[in-house]
Design a protein around this motif. Structure first.
Motif, PDB file in Angstrom:
ATOM      1  N   HIS A  73       0.828  -1.322  -0.038  1.00  0.00           N
ATOM      2  CA  HIS A  73      -0.090   0.083  -0.118  1.00  0.00           C
ATOM      3  C   HIS A  73       0.873   1.205   0.030  1.00  0.00           C
ATOM      4  O   HIS A  73       0.495   2.292  -0.804  1.00  0.00           O
ATOM      5  CB  HIS A  73      -1.022  -0.027   1.312  1.00  0.00           C
ATOM      6  N   ASN A  74       1.899   1.464   0.952  1.00  0.00           N
ATOM      7  CA  ASN A  74       2.782   2.672   0.999  1.00  0.00           C
ATOM      8  C   ASN A  74       3.702   2.485   0.575  1.00  0.00           C
ATOM      9  O   ASN A  74       4.690   3.264   0.620  1.00  0.00           O
ATOM     10  CB  ASN A  74       2.651   3.119   2.495  1.00  0.00           C
ATOM     11  N   GLU A  75       4.409   1.672  -0.536  1.00  0.00           N
ATOM     12  CA  GLU A  75       5.438   1.449  -1.068  1.00  0.00           C
ATOM     13  C   GLU A  75       5.243   1.064  -2.655  1.00  0.00           C
ATOM     14  O   GLU A  75       4.141   1.331  -2.887  1.00  0.00           O
ATOM     15  CB  GLU A  75       6.168   0.017  -0.513  1.00  0.00           C
ATOM     16  N   ALA A  76       6.422   1.279  -3.157  1.00  0.00           N
ATOM     17  CA  ALA A  76       6.309   0.953  -4.626  1.00  0.00           C
ATOM     18  C   ALA A  76       5.504  -0.085  -5.308  1.00  0.00           C
ATOM     19  O   ALA A  76       5.964  -1.048  -4.699  1.00  0.00           O
ATOM     20  CB  ALA A  76       7.633   1.181  -5.282  1.00  0.00           C
ATOM     21  N   GLN A  77       4.744   0.032  -5.899  1.00  0.00           N
ATOM     22  CA  GLN A  77       3.931  -1.148  -6.302  1.00  0.00           C
ATOM     23  C   GLN A  77       4.112  -1.560  -7.730  1.00  0.00           C
ATOM     24  O   GLN A  77       3.818  -2.720  -8.307  1.00  0.00           O
ATOM     25  CB  GLN A  77       2.459  -1.069  -6.241  1.00  0.00           C
ATOM     26  N   LEU A  78       4.292  -0.483  -8.638  1.00  0.00           N
ATOM     27  CA  LEU A  78       4.602  -0.544 -10.251  1.00  0.00           C
ATOM     28  C   LEU A  78       5.889  -0.269 -10.803  1.00  0.00           C
ATOM     29  O   LEU A  78       6.599   0.669 -10.374  1.00  0.00           O
ATOM     30  CB  LEU A  78       3.468   0.384 -10.727  1.00  0.00           C
ATOM     31  N   ALA A  79       6.295  -1.357 -11.444  1.00  0.00           N
ATOM     32  CA  ALA A  79       7.429  -1.245 -12.480  1.00  0.00           C
ATOM     33  C   ALA A  79       7.232  -1.293 -13.792  1.00  0.00           C
ATOM     34  O   ALA A  79       6.559  -2.215 -14.241  1.00  0.00           O
ATOM     35  CB  ALA A  79       8.599  -2.341 -11.738  1.00  0.00           C
ATOM     36  N   ILE A  80       7.839  -0.276 -14.620  1.00  0.00           N
ATOM     37  CA  ILE A  80       7.594  -0.479 -15.925  1.00  0.00           C
ATOM     38  C   ILE A  80       8.854  -0.380 -16.754  1.00  0.00           C
ATOM     39  O   ILE A  80       9.749   0.468 -16.411  1.00  0.00           O
ATOM     40  CB  ILE A  80       6.687   0.725 -16.572  1.00  0.00           C
TER      41      ILE A  80
END
Length: 328
Positions: A73-80
């Motif tokens: 929730h409060n951390e990086a969730q998405l890498a592209i």
């Protein structure tokens, strides 16, 4: 060219094979996909703009690969990662056609991520930390990707922070610190768990103590003359994508080369494959550093790192993006 479509990959092998051909540009997402923290209960998703049965030699270009873990929730969730970033370092260098293609990829990717998240509402087994936060938080994205994304998000943009990405050769770092010795009274070790709140409080980026406790770290310990206890006076962690983070030295212990030593020892262990129980090894390591963080920039330079690309972290209000006016 075929319409943009995203496919969920249950087996990461093909995507890892593709990413391995483009190291070190793909190093962050390459490590992120392989993190031992990707527990099944998180229901992390791996997307690509090519199907799982593809031949890598016959892919439609450009290619987009994305890793999503919305349980954080409060951390990086998405890498592209998008293959256009292999040729173009700055957003202004994108052709009109490439800009449009990247825009189409990003819109379809966000739609795929939202659809998967919405599908859990009726699922019998919910992911960890469900329901998800409506804010989708990115890792450090290449400036080209981040700029096109932000230009199109409109009111769905929550935040947008810029960074300088530094690229380390782990072998070079190992050689640089091989003969270095700590000043008398200091020794290398690990961050004591009871001091993790201090690490969190000194980080300019919001960190989760539970995550830091499970990430590899290095610390320099010094014996407190009053309590006779060994305390961490300098430390650094590697994130879930094996990026250098939380580098800090307590003010009263600065000017002794401790930052270079604590960061260097951690990167050396990454080079040697002695970092963790999974024996993670990499020839490369990266760090995201604020442009005005002169001290950290200097440490990166002293360890032989090169300024690579500009990156950005982006917060996206995912629940509203489909109804928002995507501008391109």
């Amino acid at each position: 060219m075929n319409p943009v479509q995203f496919f969920k990959h249950e087996d990461p092998s093909l995507i890892l094979q593709y990413l391995s051909h483009h190291l070190p540009a793909t190093i962050a997402i390459f490590h992120r996909i392989q993190s031992p923290q990707n527990a099944p209960e998180r229901h992390a998703c791996l997307f690509a703009s090519f199907p799982p049965n593809s031949s890598l030699t016959e892919l439609d270009l450009p290619v987009t690969v994305s890793f999503v873990d919305r349980s954080r929730h409060n951390e990086a969730q998405l890498a592209i990662f998008n293959s256009l970033c292999l040729q173009v370092k700055r957003p202004e260098d994108l052709s009109k056609e490439s800009y449009q293609l990247l825009s189409d990829h990003l819109r379809q990717l966000l739609k795929a991520i939202k659809d998967i998240g919405d599908s859990f509402a009726t699922a019998d087994i919910k992911p960890l930390n469900y329901p998800f936060s409506s804010t989708l938080r990115s890792t450090a994205l290449h400036e080209v990707i981040a700029t096109v994304l932000v230009n199109n998000l409109g009111q769905s943009k929550v935040y947008h922070y810029l960074w300088d990405q530094w690229l380390f050769s782990t072998a070079t770092v190992k050689d640089l610190i091989l003969s270095r010795r700590l000043p008398e009274g200091y020794e290398l070790g690990k961050v004591p768990p009871e001091q993790i709140d201090l690490v969190v409080s000194t980080s300019k980026v919001k960190r989760q103590a539970t995550t830091l406790l499970s990430n590899p770290n290095s610390a320099i310990l010094f014996t407190n003359k009053k309590t006779k206890q060994k305390e961490a006076v300098a430390w650094a962690h590697l994130t879930v994508d094996k990026s250098l983070s939380t580098l800090y030295v307590l003010p009263e212990h600065r000017g002794k080369g401790l930052a270079k030593m604590v960061a260097g020892s951690l990167i050396r262990d990454l080079c040697d494959g002695t970092l963790d129980s999974e024996k993670t090894q990499s020839d490369w390591c990266i760090a995201q550093v604020a442009a005005d963080n002169v001290e950290s920039q200097a440490v990166c330079k002293s360890l032989g790192a090169e300024l690579d690309v500009r990156t950005a972290t982006v917060g996206i209000e995912l629940d509203s993006f489909v109804d928002d006016n995507w501008r391109i």
